[in-house]
Write an enzyme that holds these catalytic residues in place. Structure first.
Site, short mmCIF file in Angstrom:
data_model
loop_
_atom_site.label_atom_id
_atom_site.label_comp_id
_atom_site.label_asym_id
_atom_site.label_seq_id
_atom_site.Cartn_x
_atom_site.Cartn_y
_atom_site.Cartn_z
N GLY A 74 -3.22 4.13 -3.31
CA GLY A 74 -1.68 3.33 -2.33
C GLY A 74 -0.90 3.91 -3.66
O GLY A 74 0.10 2.65 -4.06
N SER A 75 -0.64 4.85 -4.16
CA SER A 75 -0.10 5.78 -5.00
C SER A 75 0.26 4.46 -6.25
O SER A 75 0.62 4.93 -7.29
CB SER A 75 0.73 5.86 -4.76
OG SER A 75 1.70 6.81 -3.42
N GLY B 253 -0.65 4.13 -10.15
CA GLY B 253 -0.98 4.93 -11.19
C GLY B 253 -0.27 6.23 -10.96
O GLY B 253 -0.60 7.04 -12.25
N ARG C 232 -10.88 7.92 6.14
CA ARG C 232 -10.66 6.98 6.69
C ARG C 232 -9.83 6.70 7.16
O ARG C 232 -8.95 8.02 7.31
CB ARG C 232 -10.68 5.75 5.30
CG ARG C 232 -9.83 5.79 4.03
CD ARG C 232 -8.97 4.38 3.55
NE ARG C 232 -8.82 4.56 2.42
CZ ARG C 232 -7.30 5.10 2.93
NH1 ARG C 232 -6.39 5.22 4.09
NH2 ARG C 232 -6.58 5.47 1.42
#
Length: 408
Positions: free
Chosen positions: A157-158, A160, A280
Site C-alpha cells: 500500500g506504499s 513507508g 495476489r
C-alpha cells in the site's frame, strides 16, 4: 447435506469483501471471513456474511478455526488477499485444497529477495541496494544516484515508501523509518532503488494468462498515493506485448503459475522495467475495472480456481473503465463530505463510494490510507469515460478544518 463454504482470510479494503461475498453467493457458496481486525460493515451485515476474529498470521490458529468450521460446513476452498497470503497457501495445503505455492509467495513478499530472483533471470528493473542503517542508505543512494526511492523490504500500500530527491530528504526519511515511527513487519531493512521515471502500468494476470494492462497516475511527490487507474491502458500492440512478455518472465523467475498476480511497471526510455510483483489479485478498483472493461469477473474466476473449477477468462466486450481516488487535501477534522449519491446517479458511473464519515479526524500518511473515497465509471471510449468520471468527481465535495496549532 452440509452447506458448502468458502473461507476468505483477511479480505481486502473498500468493498472487496462484499464483492467476494456476492460472487460466492452466485456460485452457491457461503462465505466466512477470518480476520485479525473488524471487517464488518453495513453491506456485509446485509449480505449475512459470517466474520470471525483470528490471528491470521498464526497458521495453527487458522487451522484450529477452520477445523471448527468443518464441523458445520463443507469447506470447499480457502482464499486470501493480504499479507497473510503465504499463510493461506499453507492452510490450503494442510486441508488438501487448491492454492498458491507458499514458498514462492514468501520469497516474493520480501522486496529484496524478489529483486534478486528477478535480476538473476535478467528481468529489467531499477538499480537497487539493501541497507540496514543510515550509513548504508546514504552510501547506497550515492552509488545509485539521486533521486532514489526508499521503501521497507516488506510492506504494501506504499506504506513507508518515499521519493528522495536530495541527501537531506534521504536522511529525513531514513530517520523516520528507523527512528521508531514506522511499524516494521520484519527486521528493519530498507530497499534503496533508482527512481524509474516514466508512465506507470499494472498487468493483471490469472495463472499464466495476462488479462489486461491498466495505466495509473499518482498524486504529487514525494509520496505515491494513487490518483487514477484507467483500463485498458492506451498502448500500441508492441508496447502491450513487451509488458506481457516481461510479466511472463517474472512468473517464471518467481515460480508463480497459480492464481492471480499483479505486476507494476514503469515505461522508461529503455522500455518497461518491473517495479514490483504482487503475488495476489490487485485490490479495489482492479477487479471492478476488469469486469467493466472486458466483462471478466476476476473475483468469480478466482473463487472457481480456489474450489477446483475451470476458469473462463474470455473477454465479452472491450470498453474503457476508470477509477478516480478522492484524496484529502489537508490534515484536520472532516466537517462534512457529500455528493456521492449525485455522482452515483451520473450515467456511466458504476460506483461512487466514500470511506469516511463527517467528524472523522484526517491525518495523511502519504500512502493508500490517504484515500477517502473513489468513483468508477465506464463507457465504450476513453474520452467519454474520462468526461463521465470528471463530471461525477466534480459533484463530490468536503470541508476539513485544520487542527489547531498548539501554543509553544
Amino acid at each position: 447435506m452440509r452447506r458448502r463454504a468458502l473461507i476468505l482470510v483477511e479480505g481486502g479494503p473498500w468493498g472487496c469483501d462484499l464483492l467476494y461475498a456476492q460472487a460466492a453467493q452466485r456460485l452457491g457458496l457461503h462465505l466466512i471471513i477470518l480476520s485479525a481486525h473488524s471487517t464488518c460493515d453495513d453491506n456485509l451485515a446485509a449480505e449475512e456474511i459470517q466474520t470471525m476474529r483470528v490471528d491470521t498470521s498464526n497458521l495453527d490458529a487458522l487451522i484450529r478455526e477452520c477445523s471448527r468450521i468443518r464441523a458445520t460446513y463443507d469447506i470447499v476452498g480457502i482464499a486470501g488477499k493480504s499479507v497473510a497470503y503465504a499463510t493461506v497457501g499453507k492452510l490450503c495445503r494442510h486441508f488438501g485444497l487448491p492454492g498458491p505455492n507458499p514458498a514462492s509467495i514468501e520469497l516474493c513478499q520480501d522486496k529484496f529477495l524478489q529483486r534478486q530472483l528477478l535480476a538473476d533471470a535478467g528481468v529489467p528493473m531499477p538499480a537497487y541496494r539493501l541497507a540496514a542503517n543510515a550509513k548504508d542508505v546514504e552510501s547506497s543512494a550515492a552509488e545509485i544516484g539521486l533521486p532514489v526511492i526508499l521503501k521497507p523490504t516488506i510492506n504494501g500500500g506504499s506504506i513507508g515508501v518515499r521519493l528522495c530527491r536530495n541527501l537531506d530528504e534521504v536522511a529525513e526519511h531514513t530517520a523516520y523509518l528507523l527512528g521508531g515511527k514506522h511499524i516494521w513487519l520484519s527486521l528493519p531493512r530498507i530497499l534503496v532503488e533508482e527512481f524509474a521515471q516514466g508512465p506507470y502500468y499494472t498487468a493483471d494476470i490469472m495463472g499464466n494468462e495476462v488479462i489486461g494492462i491498466a495505466a495509473g497516475d499518482f498524486g504529487p511527490p514525494p509520496h505515491f498515493v494513487y490518483r487514477q487507474f484507467t483500463y485498458p491502458a492506451l498502448l500500441t500492440d508492441e508496447e502491450y506485448n513487451r509488458i506481457a512478455d516481461v510479466s511472463l518472465s517474472c512468473l517464471r523467475a518467481l515460480d508463480l503459475s497459480w492464481g492471480p498476480t499483479n505486476i507494476e511497471f514503469r515505461w522508461t526510455r529503455g522500455g518497461p522495467v518491473v517495479i514490483e510483483v504482487n503475488p495476489r489479485m490487485g485490490g479495489t478498483p482492479d477487479p471492478q475495472l476488469v469486469r467493466l472493461a472486458y466483462g471478466i469477473d476476476l473475483i468469480t474466476e478466482h473463487i472457481k480456481l480456489v474450489i477446483g473449477d475451470e476458469c473462463d477468462l474470455r473477454k465479452r466486450h472491450s470498453h474503457t473503465a476508470a477509477a478516480r481516488f478522492l484524496v484529502a487535501d489537508r490534515d484536520g477534522a472532516l466537517d462534512w463530505i457529500g455528493g456521492d449519491s449525485q455522482a452515483a446517479a451520473v450515467s456511466g458511473v458504476a460506483e461512487a463510494k466514500l470511506y469516511v464519515e463527517p467528524k472523522t479526524p484526517i491525518v495523511r500518511k502519504g500512502d493508500y490510507r490517504d484515500c477517502i473515497g473513489h468513483v468508477i465509471a465506464a463507457s465504450p471510449t476513453h474520452a467519454q469515460t474520462e468526461a463521465i468520471l470528471q463530471h461525477a468527481v466534480d459533484l463530490i465535495d468536503w470541508s476539513i478544518t485544520p487542527f489547531p496549532i498548539p501554543d509553544e
